[in-house]
Design a protein around this motif. Structure first.
Motif, PDB file in Angstrom:
ATOM      1  N   THR A 177      42.759  26.823  50.679  1.00 33.09           N
ATOM      2  CA  THR A 177      42.628  28.186  51.186  1.00 33.09           C
ATOM      3  C   THR A 177      41.319  28.327  51.959  1.00 33.09           C
ATOM      4  N   ALA A 178      41.332  29.252  52.873  1.00 36.19           N
ATOM      5  CA  ALA A 178      40.115  29.601  53.608  1.00 36.19           C
ATOM      6  C   ALA A 178      39.350  30.655  52.822  1.00 36.19           C
ATOM      7  N   GLU A 179      38.144  30.952  53.262  1.00 41.99           N
ATOM      8  CA  GLU A 179      37.404  32.067  52.679  1.00 41.99           C
ATOM      9  C   GLU A 179      38.215  33.338  52.926  1.00 41.99           C
ATOM     10  N   VAL A 207      43.379  41.738  40.242  1.00 43.92           N
ATOM     11  CA  VAL A 207      41.992  42.169  40.084  1.00 43.92           C
ATOM     12  C   VAL A 207      42.059  43.660  39.785  1.00 43.92           C
ATOM     13  N   GLY A 208      41.691  44.020  38.548  1.00 41.21           N
ATOM     14  CA  GLY A 208      41.795  45.420  38.134  1.00 41.21           C
ATOM     15  C   GLY A 208      43.250  45.854  38.197  1.00 41.21           C
ATOM     16  N   ASP A 209      43.505  46.935  38.911  1.00 45.20           N
ATOM     17  CA  ASP A 209      44.869  47.449  39.049  1.00 45.20           C
ATOM     18  C   ASP A 209      45.590  46.894  40.267  1.00 45.20           C
ATOM     19  N   VAL A 210      44.937  46.025  41.009  1.00 43.92           N
ATOM     20  CA  VAL A 210      45.515  45.498  42.247  1.00 43.92           C
ATOM     21  C   VAL A 210      46.161  44.143  41.977  1.00 43.92           C
ATOM     22  N   ILE A 211      47.455  44.064  42.254  1.00 42.00           N
ATOM     23  CA  ILE A 211      48.209  42.820  42.134  1.00 42.00           C
ATOM     24  C   ILE A 211      48.595  42.391  43.542  1.00 42.00           C
ATOM     25  N   ASP A 212      48.324  41.125  43.884  1.00 39.17           N
ATOM     26  CA  ASP A 212      48.671  40.590  45.194  1.00 39.17           C
ATOM     27  C   ASP A 212      49.544  39.364  45.037  1.00 39.17           C
ATOM     28  N   PHE A 264      38.467  35.246  46.970  1.00 36.40           N
ATOM     29  CA  PHE A 264      37.700  36.268  46.270  1.00 36.40           C
ATOM     30  C   PHE A 264      38.415  36.706  44.995  1.00 36.40           C
ATOM     31  N   GLU A 265      39.718  36.973  45.100  1.00 34.93           N
ATOM     32  CA  GLU A 265      40.474  37.436  43.931  1.00 34.93           C
ATOM     33  C   GLU A 265      40.504  36.383  42.834  1.00 34.93           C
TER      34      GLU A 265
END
Length: 148
Positions: free
Chosen positions: A57-59, A35-40, A64-65
Motif C-alpha cells: 500500500t501507499a501512504e 477506526v472508531g465508528d468509521v468502517i472502511d 493510517f487506519e
C-alpha cells in the motif's frame, strides 16, 4: 430430499487447509478496517505467504487506519456457474518494519495492479479463519406449490 436437506447440503464449511488453498488461488480480496465508528473497505491485491496474507500500500488512509487499529477482516471469494465460495480472515495487520522483512517480501509475486509506487508491505496474521463453499442450485419453490 426435503427443502431443508437441500439447503443444508448446499452450504459446506471449509476447514483451515481448504481456506488457505482457496485464498492461495486468488489475487484480489477486500480489506475491512475500523477506526472508531468509521468502517472502511478496500479492494487490494495480495499474496499468501505461509499462513499469512501480504499486500502493498501507499501512504494514505488505508495505512493510517491500520496504524490506528490493527484489527482487520479480509474477505476473498470466487464463483462459477455451479459453485461459489468465501473465506474470511480475522486478524492483525502489521506493516513490515525491517529491511530483512521487506527484502523477503520483495521476492514474492506481489506487484501493484495500477501504476503507483507502494513502498509499504502489510502482513495480516490470522486470529480466526472461516470459509464456506456453496453449491449453486435452483431456487426452491417459495410458495409451497409443487409444479410438474
Amino acid at each position: 430430499m426435503s427443502q431443508d436437506g437441500a439447503t443444508a447440503d448446499a452450504v459446506i464449511r471449509l476447514n483451515d487447509e481448504e481456506c488457505w488453498e482457496k485464498a492461495a488461488g486468488q489475487e484480489l480480496g477486500r480489506l475491512v478496517t475500523r477506526v472508531g465508528d468509521v468502517i472502511d473497505i478496500f479492494p487490494v491485491n495480495y499474496v499468501v505467504d505461509g499462513r499469512s496474507l501480504l499486500f502493498r500500500t501507499a501512504e494514505g488512509s488505508k495505512l493510517f487506519e491500520l496504524t490506528a487499529n490493527d484489527d482487520v477482516l479480509f474477505e476473498i471469494d470466487d464463483h462459477t456457474d455451479d459453485e461459489a465460495w468465501s473465506v474470511v480472515v480475522r486478524g492483525t495487520a502489521t506493516r513490515l518494519a525491517t529491511s530483512a522483512e521487506v527484502d523477503a517480501a520483495d521476492e514474492l509475486p506481489l506487484r501493484p495492479w495500477i501504476p503507483t509506487i507502494k513502498y509499504n508491505y502489510v502482513r495480516i496474521v490470522p486470529t480466526e479463519l472461516s470459509g464456506r463453499a456453496f453449491r449453486r442450485l435452483p431456487e426452491p419453490d417459495r410458495y409451497g406449490v409443487q409444479t410438474g
